[in-house]
Design an enzyme around this catalytic site. Structure first.
Site, PDB file in Angstrom:
ATOM      1  N   SER A   9       0.832  -1.199   0.000  1.00 32.65           N
ATOM      2  CA  SER A   9       0.000   0.000   0.000  1.00 32.65           C
ATOM      3  C   SER A   9       0.865   1.247   0.000  1.00 32.65           C
ATOM      4  O   SER A   9       1.688   1.443   0.900  1.00 32.65           O
ATOM      5  CB  SER A   9      -0.905   0.015   1.233  1.00 32.65           C
ATOM      6  OG  SER A   9      -1.521   1.280   1.377  1.00 32.65           O
ATOM      7  N   HIS A  34      -1.458  -1.306  -4.147  1.00 31.48           N
ATOM      8  CA  HIS A  34      -2.692  -0.987  -3.414  1.00 31.48           C
ATOM      9  C   HIS A  34      -2.730   0.512  -3.133  1.00 31.48           C
ATOM     10  O   HIS A  34      -1.773   1.076  -2.588  1.00 31.48           O
ATOM     11  CB  HIS A  34      -2.747  -1.773  -2.106  1.00 31.48           C
ATOM     12  CG  HIS A  34      -4.051  -1.645  -1.387  1.00 31.48           C
ATOM     13  ND1 HIS A  34      -5.173  -2.371  -1.758  1.00 31.48           N
ATOM     14  CD2 HIS A  34      -4.424  -0.878  -0.335  1.00 31.48           C
ATOM     15  CE1 HIS A  34      -6.172  -2.060  -0.949  1.00 31.48           C
ATOM     16  NE2 HIS A  34      -5.748  -1.137  -0.080  1.00 31.48           N
ATOM     17  N   ASP A  36      -4.856   3.411  -1.307  1.00 26.43           N
ATOM     18  CA  ASP A  36      -5.890   3.741  -0.325  1.00 26.43           C
ATOM     19  C   ASP A  36      -6.369   5.177  -0.526  1.00 26.43           C
ATOM     20  O   ASP A  36      -5.608   6.129  -0.321  1.00 26.43           O
ATOM     21  CB  ASP A  36      -5.344   3.585   1.096  1.00 26.43           C
ATOM     22  CG  ASP A  36      -5.160   2.132   1.483  1.00 26.43           C
ATOM     23  OD1 ASP A  36      -6.139   1.372   1.371  1.00 26.43           O
ATOM     24  OD2 ASP A  36      -4.053   1.753   1.894  1.00 26.43           O
ATOM     25  N   MET A  38      -8.791   8.047   0.780  1.00 26.42           N
ATOM     26  CA  MET A  38      -9.515   8.434   1.986  1.00 26.42           C
ATOM     27  C   MET A  38     -10.016   9.874   1.846  1.00 26.42           C
ATOM     28  O   MET A  38      -9.299  10.733   1.326  1.00 26.42           O
ATOM     29  CB  MET A  38      -8.609   8.319   3.209  1.00 26.42           C
ATOM     30  CG  MET A  38      -7.993   6.948   3.400  1.00 26.42           C
ATOM     31  SD  MET A  38      -6.939   6.906   4.866  1.00 26.42           S
ATOM     32  CE  MET A  38      -6.280   5.238   4.758  1.00 26.42           C
ATOM     33  N   HIS A  67      -8.668   1.219  -3.375  1.00 21.69           N
ATOM     34  CA  HIS A  67      -9.546   0.960  -2.229  1.00 21.69           C
ATOM     35  C   HIS A  67     -10.173   2.280  -1.813  1.00 21.69           C
ATOM     36  O   HIS A  67      -9.503   3.150  -1.243  1.00 21.69           O
ATOM     37  CB  HIS A  67      -8.703   0.352  -1.106  1.00 21.69           C
ATOM     38  CG  HIS A  67      -9.456   0.069   0.141  1.00 21.69           C
ATOM     39  ND1 HIS A  67      -8.820  -0.216   1.334  1.00 21.69           N
ATOM     40  CD2 HIS A  67     -10.787   0.022   0.424  1.00 21.69           C
ATOM     41  CE1 HIS A  67      -9.727  -0.427   2.280  1.00 21.69           C
ATOM     42  NE2 HIS A  67     -10.922  -0.281   1.746  1.00 21.69           N
ATOM     43  N   MET A  69     -12.087   4.369   0.477  1.00 22.02           N
ATOM     44  CA  MET A  69     -12.611   4.555   1.832  1.00 22.02           C
ATOM     45  C   MET A  69     -13.245   5.935   1.896  1.00 22.02           C
ATOM     46  O   MET A  69     -12.762   6.856   2.561  1.00 22.02           O
ATOM     47  CB  MET A  69     -11.477   4.387   2.853  1.00 22.02           C
ATOM     48  CG  MET A  69     -11.029   2.936   2.982  1.00 22.02           C
ATOM     49  SD  MET A  69      -9.640   2.731   4.126  1.00 22.02           S
ATOM     50  CE  MET A  69      -8.289   2.946   2.967  1.00 22.02           C
ATOM     51  N   MET A 138     -11.052  -5.750   6.266  1.00 18.55           N
ATOM     52  CA  MET A 138     -10.185  -4.872   7.056  1.00 18.55           C
ATOM     53  C   MET A 138      -9.841  -5.567   8.366  1.00 18.55           C
ATOM     54  O   MET A 138     -10.730  -5.961   9.120  1.00 18.55           O
ATOM     55  CB  MET A 138     -10.871  -3.537   7.331  1.00 18.55           C
ATOM     56  CG  MET A 138     -11.047  -2.642   6.108  1.00 18.55           C
ATOM     57  SD  MET A 138      -9.501  -2.214   5.256  1.00 18.55           S
ATOM     58  CE  MET A 138      -8.537  -1.475   6.593  1.00 18.55           C
ATOM     59  N   ASP A 176      -6.319  -6.492   4.899  1.00 17.93           N
ATOM     60  CA  ASP A 176      -5.606  -5.219   4.942  1.00 17.93           C
ATOM     61  C   ASP A 176      -5.546  -4.719   6.384  1.00 17.93           C
ATOM     62  O   ASP A 176      -6.578  -4.461   6.995  1.00 17.93           O
ATOM     63  CB  ASP A 176      -6.337  -4.204   4.061  1.00 17.93           C
ATOM     64  CG  ASP A 176      -5.611  -2.873   3.967  1.00 17.93           C
ATOM     65  OD1 ASP A 176      -4.554  -2.713   4.585  1.00 17.93           O
ATOM     66  OD2 ASP A 176      -6.128  -1.977   3.253  1.00 17.93           O
TER      67      ASP A 176
END
Length: 218
Positions: A9, A34, A36, A38, A67, A69, A138, A176
């Site tokens: 990540s 990966h 992330d 957010m 991903h 979020m 998660m 993760d």
């Protein structure tokens, strides 16, 4: 023997050297990148948007596992697809019409995934499982890197693996959070296909060796 995929990540990378971070992932012979995303609302942190994905895309041919979020992921999914995402994973907790979101991702030629936080039971995923390519469990509360794995989440992975076998489905199971040299064997043995690691990967002195250890081949 199951072939495990390793997806470092870039959340834990130096944000001023993101292109180099992606190259490090490729040079370590990891399998995916990966990413992330957010929004500071769904989780208490803020990272980056589609432009980052687009800017990093020329650095590697490895699959980008994005991903989300974020709240209202449907509004940004087309932009991430256009930027070069391969897998797009959203949170079940962030949407009302999850099947519609899966259909949107699929319509853009991308592979849909669904993620759940530690407090969400696997049973809420049942209706979606035939339609998705990945379930991301998660194993920490999302929002920050460097947390310790919540080991009770491994039971969710075991349950999901059993459901997959019973229904003869072929989605990938990803984990993760808190995955490192010490915890990776537990995560693999629970039934995980994709191991996501951030801080442990970028702090490793020998990243290629780290990837081998997480795969269980060293």
């Amino acid at each position: 023997m199951t072939t495990h995929l390793i997806a470092p990540s870039i959340l834990s990378a130096d944000f001023s050297r993101m292109g180099e971070a992606v190259s490090e992932i490729q040079n370590a012979e990891a399998d995916w990148v990966h990413i992330d995303v957010m929004d500071g609302i769904f989780v208490p942190n803020l990272t980056f948007g589609p432009k980052m994905v687009g800017d990093l895309r020329p650095y590697t041919d490895l699959p980008f596992d994005v991903h989300l979020m974020i709240e209202k992921p449907d509004q940004l999914i087309p932009a991430f697809a256009e930027a070069g995402a391969d897998y797009i994973t959203f949170h079940l907790e962030a949407v009302v019409h999850a099947h519609r979101t899966v259909q949107l991702i699929r319509s853009l030629g991308k592979k849909p995934g669904v993620s759940i936080v530690p407090s969400t039971p696997v049973s809420l995923l049942t209706e979606l499982l035939p339609f998705i390519d990945q379930v991301l469990i998660m194993t920490v509360n999302p929002g920050f890197g460097g947390q310790n794995l919540i080991e009770t989440c491994l039971d969710k992975i075991r349950s999901l693996a059993a459901i997959r076998k019973e229904l003869n489905l072929n989605f990938l199971i990803a984990a993760d959070g808190g995955i490192n040299v010490q915890t990776s064997s537990k995560v693999r043995n629970a039934g995980t296909d994709v191991l996501i690691a951030g801080s442990a990967f970028f702090s490793a002195a020998d990243k290629k060796q780290f990837v081998k250890v997480l795969k269980g081949i060293s």
